[in-house]
Every structure is written in structure tokens, then in C-alpha cells.
Design an enzyme around this catalytic site. Structure first.
Site, PDB file in Angstrom:
ATOM      1  N   ASP A   1       0.874  -1.172   0.000  1.00 59.66           N
ATOM      2  CA  ASP A   1       0.000   0.000   0.000  1.00 59.66           C
ATOM      3  C   ASP A   1       0.909   1.220   0.000  1.00 59.66           C
ATOM      4  OD1 ASP A   1      -1.706   2.114   0.509  1.00 59.66           O
ATOM      5  OD2 ASP A   1      -2.195   1.494   2.559  1.00 59.66           O
TER       6      ASP A   1
ATOM      7  N   LYS B   1       3.303  10.809  -4.248  1.00 60.66           N
ATOM      8  CA  LYS B   1       2.263  10.082  -4.985  1.00 60.66           C
ATOM      9  C   LYS B   1       1.333  11.030  -5.740  1.00 60.66           C
ATOM     10  CE  LYS B   1      -1.405   6.733  -3.980  1.00 60.66           C
ATOM     11  NZ  LYS B   1      -2.139   6.127  -2.850  1.00 60.66           N
TER      12      LYS B   1
ATOM     13  N   GLU C   1      -7.552   0.797  -4.444  1.00 57.99           N
ATOM     14  CA  GLU C   1      -7.581   0.852  -2.980  1.00 57.99           C
ATOM     15  C   GLU C   1      -8.951   0.493  -2.383  1.00 57.99           C
ATOM     16  OE1 GLU C   1      -5.945   4.735  -2.395  1.00 57.99           O
ATOM     17  OE2 GLU C   1      -3.930   4.074  -2.949  1.00 57.99           O
TER      18      GLU C   1
END
Ligand SMILES: *[C@@H]1O[C@H](CO)[C@@H](O)[C@H](O)[C@H]1NC(C)=O
Ligand SMILES: *[C@@H]1O[C@H](CO)[C@@H](O)[C@H](O)[C@H]1NC(C)=O
Ligand SMILES: *[C@@H]1O[C@H](CO)[C@@H](O)[C@H](O)[C@H]1NC(C)=O
Ligand SMILES: *[C@@H]1O[C@H](CO)[C@@H](O)[C@H](O)[C@H]1NC(C)=O
Ligand SMILES: *[C@@H]1O[C@H](CO)[C@@H](O)[C@H](O)[C@H]1NC(C)=O
Length: 442
Positions: A37, A100, A203
Site C-alpha cells: 500500500d 504520490k 484501494e
């Protein structure tokens, strides 16, 4: 002839059966594929233990399972995670976080300028792509995927240390809204960290899998992900074991930081009322900020907390000239109840429902048809937010998995499936939805 074939068939069958029955007496195999993750603010790595069927989120040497997504550059080293955060104050221009937000994305020049103004490090425009300009004993640029690769390398090392074996394969999660280019660059980051990516999953799908929703009879799953700075709501539809993202909406300016900010404003006003002057020193404001952050966390478990913060204030005193007087040390104390925290933030909390209503409308679904509600992100621990969602749907959300680890837990389950887990798990596949647009409120 046909007798021979059937005999060979029986032998093969017997061997197959023996192997199948025998494997339960062998030690369970180690996980070969890790689940990653790569979050905007924190990263985690997990594995599915084939024998027990348990997911383990791997901790670092100090027992921490969430690693800050920050990378710091010095003349002699590149540090990732907590070590990078430790340098953020002394080396702010060379400590990159939020990488990100830039990975694989093409920006308009003005948008990129606005974005980079928010950060202490330099973000430059390389033909629409973001790069970070760093200056240690020399000046150089690095790409967002290089930043990501250093974090993923750290995750890989943590897993290798824990499992005592070399890891070369992984499954990774990305936001549902990531386009093909952003997904490709995320995969490239993993490749730079020496990892082959077997699958990229969304996600919200991972969070649903953390609750085992790929194995049970549900059709419509709503995932609410409320982190430090952003809210993402996704409506998933499960069709024959496959997840399809039906609708997405969010608010990229709503999250835990905003709730803390309201509490900070309140305490600053209290200081002003009590001492006649507002806190002005940077260190004082920093201490107040840390105190309200801790108080916010405590209020999810306790009905009230007392904060005590030493401050240095330029208190006006009629008997002497305030000008030039040394700041006086005072102790600021305040009791903060959960009720007060909720009052200060009620309007912000209610904003959570707007994207929820949007995904239901876009998915043409009545709220009564939502089978399960999954909460992700630390801010969903706030009791008032849970209540708001339960009241809206008339049912309780799924909250048994730590909301900070729900995504990595689901990715680890997917990694277990890809690694040919034992005992065999129901597989889960995502149907890509390329036409989806995310509605943003902010
Ligand atoms: C910067 O420092 C590193 C490590 O001390 C050294 O290897 C490198 O050559 C130095 N670069 C320059 C441009 O001085
Ligand atoms: C800049 O990007 C455009 C499209 O994104 C591309 O066509 C062009 O070749 C790029 N130029 C350079 C110098 O990389
Ligand atoms: C992503 O990667 C795939 C496989 O390498 C490639 O076929 C595709 O063109 C890439 N897409 C983009 C948008 O970069
Ligand atoms: C929050 O709770 C922890 C333990 O439960 C305690 O150590 C800490 O002092 C508390 N913080 C505040 C601000 O009350
Ligand atoms: C949460 O998810 C599980 C499926 O794993 C389900 O059985 C349970 O009823 C759900 N709901 C709540 C409120 O926990």
C-alpha cells in the site's frame, strides 16, 4: 492399450491425491508475494500466510506498521520513512513527501506551479511531468517514481527481514481514479525497487477484500476513505466474484488536518481570552498544534481530555512597559470534551455526505440497497463520523479492521491469491472501468 491408459490415469490420480492429502502434513509454505500500500502519507506492506490464512502487516525494527511516505536526501545518503521525517525540519528543501500526488501525472504549467508553492522542496516542470530539484553537495533532479521506489524498497527490505528470504514479486494498490499512465509509473517505481508487479488493484477494492467481501454474498459496497487531507468515496458493485467501481466522488480538501485546525483556532482564542494576547511564537504554536493533535486522537476513545501547554507570552502589564519586555512563561490548560470537538467541526463532518449522495445518484442506487459500508483512513475513527454514516444508512459500517491498515490487508489477501495460497482462496478480479470520472467537492 486402453487398459494401460486407464492404469496410468489411476496412478496419476493416486499421486495427485497423495500430494493433495500429504501437503497438510508439510510445514506451510512461506508467502512469496507481498502486498504493498503506497499511500500519499503512509506506506505499509503485508503478507498472507498460506498455512493459517492470516494476514500479517509487517512492522519495522521498532514495531511500526505505517511508514511515512517521505524520502530525504543528504550528501551521503538517501533515507526513507521515519528517518526521512526526522530530517524534515533540518533538511526541508531535500525532504520530499506527497510524491504520490505527482506520479505519472501530466500537469498544466500553472497547476504545477500552484502545487509546488505548497511545498518546502522545489517541484519543477519537465514537459508537463513533475520532478524534484534537490541540492545536497551537488544539484540534481529526481522523478516521483524514484521517490516511490525508495519507499517500496524499504517495504521490500522490511518483508525480507521478517520472512528471512528474498522477495521479488508483489501486488500493489492505487487510487481508483488513477489512469493507465499513473498505474504504469507506479509499476515502474516497483520495478526500480527490484519488484515484479503481478497485479495492480484499486484501494477501495482492497479495503472491501480486507473484510472478506469478495467471499460473501454482497452486491453493493460503499467505501468511505477519509485520511489526513482528502475524502474519497467509491461505490463498488460485485458481479460473480468480480468488483466493478460504479462511481467515485470525493473532496480533496477535507480530512483530519482540518479537524485539528479547528481545534487549534479554538485553543488560540482561549489563550487570547485568558492572557489578553494570542500565542505568537512559532514554537508555542507548534506545541499547541501537537497538543490538539494528541487531544483529537484521545477523544476517539475518551469523552474528554485536558491539555496542558507551556507558552511564552508577551503579556501586557500596566506597571511596566510591555515593549521589549521578555516573554513570560505561562501554563495554558483547557478541558476539551468530545462534544466541543464535534460542535467545532459539525459543518465539516456533514460535508462527508455530499460525495456519498453523488455516488449513489451516479450509480442509480437507493441508500437502502447498499449492502456493506467499509471505512478506511484514520479519520473514520472519529465517533461522530461513524454515527453520521450509520444514521444516514440506517446500518452500521464495517469497522473491525484498523482503518489505517484496511487497504494493505486487502492487498496482502490479493497477493496471497496471486501466490497460489494454500488453502485455496476464492479469487477476486476487478473489472476496469475506463469511462469513470471522479466528482470532486471542494
Ligand atoms: C558529494 O558527496 C559524496 C559523498 O561524500 C561524494 O561521493 C560525491 O562525490 C560528492 N559530490 C560532489 C559533487 O562533491
Ligand atoms: C513533451 O510532451 C509532449 C506530449 O506530452 C510530447 O509530444 C513531446 O515530444 C514532449 N517533448 C519532449 C522534449 O519530451
Ligand atoms: C502502460 O503500459 C502498457 C504495458 O507496458 C503499455 O502497453 C501502455 O501503452 C502504457 N500506457 C500508458 C498510458 O503509458
Ligand atoms: C492521551 O492518552 C494517552 C494514554 O491513553 C496519555 O498518555 C496522553 O497523555 C493523553 N493525551 C492527552 C492530551 O490527554
Ligand atoms: C462486516 O463484514 C462482514 C463480512 O466479512 C459481515 O459479515 C458483517 O456483517 C459486516 N457488517 C458489520 C456491521 O460488521
Amino acid at each position: 492399450m486402453s487398459g494401460e491408459i486407464s492404469m496410468i490415469g489411476s496412478v496419476i490420480l493416486a499421486l495427485f491425491l497423495a500430494g493433495y492429502l500429504g501437503q497438510q502434513y508439510l510445514p506451510p509454505p512461506k508467502p512469496k508475494v507481498i502486498g504493498l500500500d503506497l499511500g500519499t502519507t503512509f506506506c505499509s506492506v503485508g503478507v498472507f500466510h498460506p498455512g493459517s490464512g492470516d494476514v500479517e502487516v509487517i512492522a519495522d525494527e521498532e514495531g511500526r506498521k505505517s511508514i511515512p511516505s517521505a524520502v530525504s536526501f543528504t550528501a551521503t545518503a538517501v533515507l526513507a520513512g521515519h528517518e526521512a521525517v526526522d530530517l524534515a525540519d533540518s533538511n526541508p528543501q531535500n525532504t520530499v513527501y506527497d510524491g504520490k500526488r505527482f506520479i505519472g501525472k501530466i500537469f498544466e504549467a500553472e497547476v504545477l506551479e500552484q502545487e509546488s508553492a505548497r511545498y518546502p522542496f522545489k517541484v519543477i516542470n519537465n514537459n508537463g511531468s513533475a520532478e524534484f530539484l534537490l541540492s545536497t553537495n551537488h544539484t540534481f533532479t529526481v522523478s516521483p517514481e524514484f521517490i516511490a521506489s525508495r519507499l517500496l524498497l524499504k517495504m521490500r527490505k522490511m518483508a525480507e527481514r521478517r520472512l528471512d528470504m528474498r522477495i521479488q514479486k508483489a501486488v500493489i494498490s492505487v487510487p481508483a481514479e488513477f489512469d493507465e499512465r499513473q498505474r504504469n509509473f507506479t509499476v515502474r517505481a516497483a520495478n526500480l525497487a527490484g519488484l515484479e508487479i503481478l497485479r495492480v488493484i484499486n484501494e477501495p477494492t482492497a479495503a472491501a477484500m480486507a473484510y472478506g467481501l469478495h467471499k460473501v454474498d454482497v452486491f453493493n459496497v460503499l467505501v468511505v476513505d477519509l485520511g489526513g487531507g482528502t475524502l474519497d468515496v467509491s461505490l463498488l458493485n460485485k458481479q460473480g466474484g468480480m468488483f466493478l467501481t460504479r462511481a467515485m466522488a470525493g473532496n480533496n480538501k477535507l480530512g483530519g488536518q482540518d479537524f485539528s485546525q479547528r481545534l487549534l483556532q479554538y485553543t488560540m482564542e482561549r489563550v487570547q481570552q485568558e492572557f489578553g494576547v494570542p500565542p505568537a511564537l512559532k514554537e508555542d504554536i507548534h506545541r499547541l498544534r501537537q497538543a490538539v493533535e494528541a487531544a483529537k486522537l484521545n477523544l476517539t476513545l475518551q469523552p474528554s481530555v485536558t491539555i496542558r501547554v507551556p507558552l511564552s507570552l508577551h503579556i501586557h502589564d500596566s506597571s511596566e512597559s510591555a515593549r521589549g519586555a521578555a516573554p513570560a512563561p505561562v501554563l495554558f490548560q483547557a478541558v476539551i470534551t468530545r462534544e466541543l470537538f464535534e460542535e467545532l467541526n459539525e459543518d465539516l463532518f456533514e460535508k462527508i455526505l455530499a460525495p456519498v449522495e453523488t455516488v449513489l445518484a451516479e450509480g442509480r442506487l437507493d441508500k437502502a440497497d447498499v449492502d456493506e459500508i467499509v471505512l478506511v483512513g484514520g479519520s473514520t475513527r472519529i465517533p461522530r463520523i461513524r454515527r453520521l454514516i450509520s444514521e444516514y444508512f440506517g446500518k452500521d459500517p464495517n469497522t473491525s479492521v484498523d482503518p489505517d491498515l484496511a487497504v494493505v490487508t486487502g492487498v496482502a489477501i490479493q497477493a496471497g491469491i496471486m501466490g497460489g495460497s494454500w488453502p485455496l482462496q476464492v479469487s477476486a478480479i476487478e473489472i476496469p472501468n475506463r469511462h469513470l470520472r471522479k466528482t470532486n467537492f471542494s
